[in-house]
Write a protein that holds these residues in place. Structure first.
Motif, PDB file in Angstrom:
ATOM      1  N   ALA A  46      -6.550  -2.407  -7.542  1.00 37.81           N
ATOM      2  CA  ALA A  46      -5.559  -2.334  -8.611  1.00 37.81           C
ATOM      3  C   ALA A  46      -4.668  -1.102  -8.459  1.00 37.81           C
ATOM      4  O   ALA A  46      -3.450  -1.183  -8.652  1.00 37.81           O
ATOM      5  CB  ALA A  46      -6.275  -2.309  -9.963  1.00 37.81           C
ATOM      6  N   GLN A  47      -5.267   0.027  -8.108  1.00 37.62           N
ATOM      7  CA  GLN A  47      -4.504   1.269  -7.979  1.00 37.62           C
ATOM      8  C   GLN A  47      -3.471   1.172  -6.865  1.00 37.62           C
ATOM      9  O   GLN A  47      -2.284   1.466  -7.059  1.00 37.62           O
ATOM     10  CB  GLN A  47      -5.465   2.426  -7.714  1.00 37.62           C
ATOM     11  N   ASN A  48      -3.921   0.757  -5.692  1.00 38.69           N
ATOM     12  CA  ASN A  48      -3.014   0.668  -4.556  1.00 38.69           C
ATOM     13  C   ASN A  48      -1.924  -0.372  -4.772  1.00 38.69           C
ATOM     14  O   ASN A  48      -0.755  -0.152  -4.433  1.00 38.69           O
ATOM     15  CB  ASN A  48      -3.803   0.326  -3.284  1.00 38.69           C
ATOM     16  N   ALA A  49      -2.309  -1.511  -5.339  1.00 38.77           N
ATOM     17  CA  ALA A  49      -1.324  -2.562  -5.576  1.00 38.77           C
ATOM     18  C   ALA A  49      -0.266  -2.098  -6.572  1.00 38.77           C
ATOM     19  O   ALA A  49       0.917  -2.426  -6.432  1.00 38.77           O
ATOM     20  CB  ALA A  49      -2.018  -3.830  -6.085  1.00 38.77           C
ATOM     21  N   TYR A  50      -0.701  -1.312  -7.564  1.00 43.40           N
ATOM     22  CA  TYR A  50       0.266  -0.822  -8.556  1.00 43.40           C
ATOM     23  C   TYR A  50       1.252   0.153  -7.921  1.00 43.40           C
ATOM     24  O   TYR A  50       2.469   0.052  -8.132  1.00 43.40           O
ATOM     25  CB  TYR A  50      -0.459  -0.155  -9.723  1.00 43.40           C
ATOM     26  N   VAL A  51       0.740   1.108  -7.145  1.00 41.57           N
ATOM     27  CA  VAL A  51       1.630   2.077  -6.484  1.00 41.57           C
ATOM     28  C   VAL A  51       2.592   1.349  -5.550  1.00 41.57           C
ATOM     29  O   VAL A  51       3.790   1.661  -5.491  1.00 41.57           O
ATOM     30  CB  VAL A  51       0.817   3.127  -5.708  1.00 41.57           C
ATOM     31  N   LEU A  52       2.077   0.366  -4.828  1.00 45.62           N
ATOM     32  CA  LEU A  52       2.932  -0.377  -3.904  1.00 45.62           C
ATOM     33  C   LEU A  52       4.005  -1.155  -4.655  1.00 45.62           C
ATOM     34  O   LEU A  52       5.175  -1.191  -4.230  1.00 45.62           O
ATOM     35  CB  LEU A  52       2.074  -1.329  -3.060  1.00 45.62           C
ATOM     36  N   SER A  53       3.622  -1.743  -5.777  1.00 47.04           N
ATOM     37  CA  SER A  53       4.618  -2.495  -6.545  1.00 47.04           C
ATOM     38  C   SER A  53       5.696  -1.560  -7.103  1.00 47.04           C
ATOM     39  O   SER A  53       6.870  -1.930  -7.165  1.00 47.04           O
ATOM     40  CB  SER A  53       3.939  -3.265  -7.686  1.00 47.04           C
ATOM     41  N   GLN A  54       5.297  -0.342  -7.502  1.00 49.27           N
ATOM     42  CA  GLN A  54       6.283   0.637  -7.970  1.00 49.27           C
ATOM     43  C   GLN A  54       7.225   1.040  -6.838  1.00 49.27           C
ATOM     44  O   GLN A  54       8.426   1.226  -7.050  1.00 49.27           O
ATOM     45  CB  GLN A  54       5.581   1.878  -8.527  1.00 49.27           C
ATOM     46  N   ALA A  55       6.668   1.199  -5.640  1.00 49.38           N
ATOM     47  CA  ALA A  55       7.497   1.580  -4.493  1.00 49.38           C
ATOM     48  C   ALA A  55       8.470   0.470  -4.136  1.00 49.38           C
ATOM     49  O   ALA A  55       9.641   0.727  -3.806  1.00 49.38           O
ATOM     50  CB  ALA A  55       6.609   1.912  -3.296  1.00 49.38           C
ATOM     51  N   ILE A  56       8.011  -0.775  -4.198  1.00 54.48           N
ATOM     52  CA  ILE A  56       8.890  -1.906  -3.900  1.00 54.48           C
ATOM     53  C   ILE A  56      10.057  -1.955  -4.881  1.00 54.48           C
ATOM     54  O   ILE A  56      11.195  -2.246  -4.512  1.00 54.48           O
ATOM     55  CB  ILE A  56       8.086  -3.223  -3.922  1.00 54.48           C
ATOM     56  N   ARG A  57       9.781  -1.608  -6.147  1.00 55.82           N
ATOM     57  CA  ARG A  57      10.827  -1.609  -7.170  1.00 55.82           C
ATOM     58  C   ARG A  57      11.588  -0.283  -7.236  1.00 55.82           C
ATOM     59  O   ARG A  57      12.557  -0.165  -7.992  1.00 55.82           O
ATOM     60  CB  ARG A  57      10.214  -1.903  -8.542  1.00 55.82           C
ATOM     61  N   ARG A  58      11.105   0.731  -6.471  1.00 56.76           N
ATOM     62  CA  ARG A  58      11.688   2.083  -6.499  1.00 56.76           C
ATOM     63  C   ARG A  58      11.713   2.630  -7.931  1.00 56.76           C
ATOM     64  O   ARG A  58      12.697   3.199  -8.381  1.00 56.76           O
ATOM     65  CB  ARG A  58      13.099   2.085  -5.904  1.00 56.76           C
ATOM     66  N   GLU A  59      10.590   2.507  -8.601  1.00 57.33           N
ATOM     67  CA  GLU A  59      10.486   2.882 -10.008  1.00 57.33           C
ATOM     68  C   GLU A  59       9.464   4.009 -10.174  1.00 57.33           C
ATOM     69  O   GLU A  59       8.267   3.777 -10.341  1.00 57.33           O
ATOM     70  CB  GLU A  59      10.057   1.654 -10.830  1.00 57.33           C
ATOM     71  N   HIS A  60       9.922   5.264 -10.090  1.00 57.96           N
ATOM     72  CA  HIS A  60       9.057   6.447 -10.236  1.00 57.96           C
ATOM     73  C   HIS A  60       7.852   6.394  -9.287  1.00 57.96           C
ATOM     74  O   HIS A  60       6.762   6.855  -9.636  1.00 57.96           O
ATOM     75  CB  HIS A  60       8.562   6.577 -11.682  1.00 57.96           C
ATOM     76  N   HIS A  61       8.062   5.825  -8.105  1.00 53.87           N
ATOM     77  CA  HIS A  61       6.927   5.592  -7.220  1.00 53.87           C
ATOM     78  C   HIS A  61       6.322   6.877  -6.659  1.00 53.87           C
ATOM     79  O   HIS A  61       5.113   6.950  -6.428  1.00 53.87           O
ATOM     80  CB  HIS A  61       7.312   4.645  -6.082  1.00 53.87           C
TER      81      HIS A  61
END
Length: 203
Positions: free
Chosen positions: A21-36
């Motif tokens: 869950a942690q890694n997937a969340y960080v990756l999803s933030q990076a994909i969206r460029r949202e405070h990643h």
């Protein structure tokens, strides 16, 4: 000392890379460029704090009770084996992909609170950082260097997720990519479990 460092780097790296869950969340933030970068940095800081607490707190109790260390070793074998089976099963059936959707942009506070939630509300995090990793680290020649290696694995991994997430968005939209990732994770987890079971890297 270098052996302890690389043991921490490789063992903890293998555990951290398991997409949860942690890694997937960080990756999803990076994909969206949202405070990643904020999200990744918070994950790094949490890992370093938990590694240090586990190594220099829990490890002292483990050394005082050898039977507990042995029990934790086999708990680690079972747990890592379970992670390996899960990853290989996902590789076989496929999984939903992460998509860079046009969701409403969230605030920095909201992103950080969610990052803390997926980090600290996951029992797997405590098993890894407070039990499994100290059980390995306490048997190394230099505990401080081992923690440095473990911390480096976290910094490298989450830094890579934050930096490469947006660039990998087209690739991660393909289900086949996740099959490859999960297959590699399964093999890595199985290898670490066997290493723990036979004790070749712990003696």
């Amino acid at each position: 000392m270098l052996e302890s460092y690389f043991t921490g780097l490789l063992v903890c790296g293998g555990i951290i890379v398991a997409i949860g869950a942690q890694n997937a969340y960080v990756l999803s933030q990076a994909i969206r460029r949202e405070h990643h970068w904020w999200s990744a940095g918070l994950c790094m800081a949490s890992d370093v704090a938990l590694f240090t607490l586990g190594m220099f707190g829990v490890s002292a109790a483990l050394m005082a009770v050898p039977q507990a260390l042995e029990a934790l070793r086999w708990l680690g074998v079972v747990f890592l084996g379970w992670l390996a089976l899960q990853a290989l099963a996902r590789a076989g059936r496929g999984r939903a992909v992460l998509e860079a959707g046009a969701a409403t942009r969230r605030s920095l506070k909201g992103v950080l609170l969610t990052t803390l939630a997926v980090t600290l509300l996951n029992p797997q995090v405590y098993l890894d950082t407070l039990l499994l990793i100290p059980a390995i680290g306490v048997q190394q020649q230099d505990a401080t260097t081992f923690v440095a290696g473990a911390s480096s694995a976290s910094v490298i991994w989450f830094g890579a997720l934050a930096w490469a997430g947006s660039a990998l968005a087209p690739v991660l939209s393909r289900p086949a990519a996740w099959r490859v990732i999960d297959g590699l994770i399964g093999v890595m987890m199985a290898a670490i479990a066997l290493q723990l079971a036979f004790g070749s890297a712990l003696i």
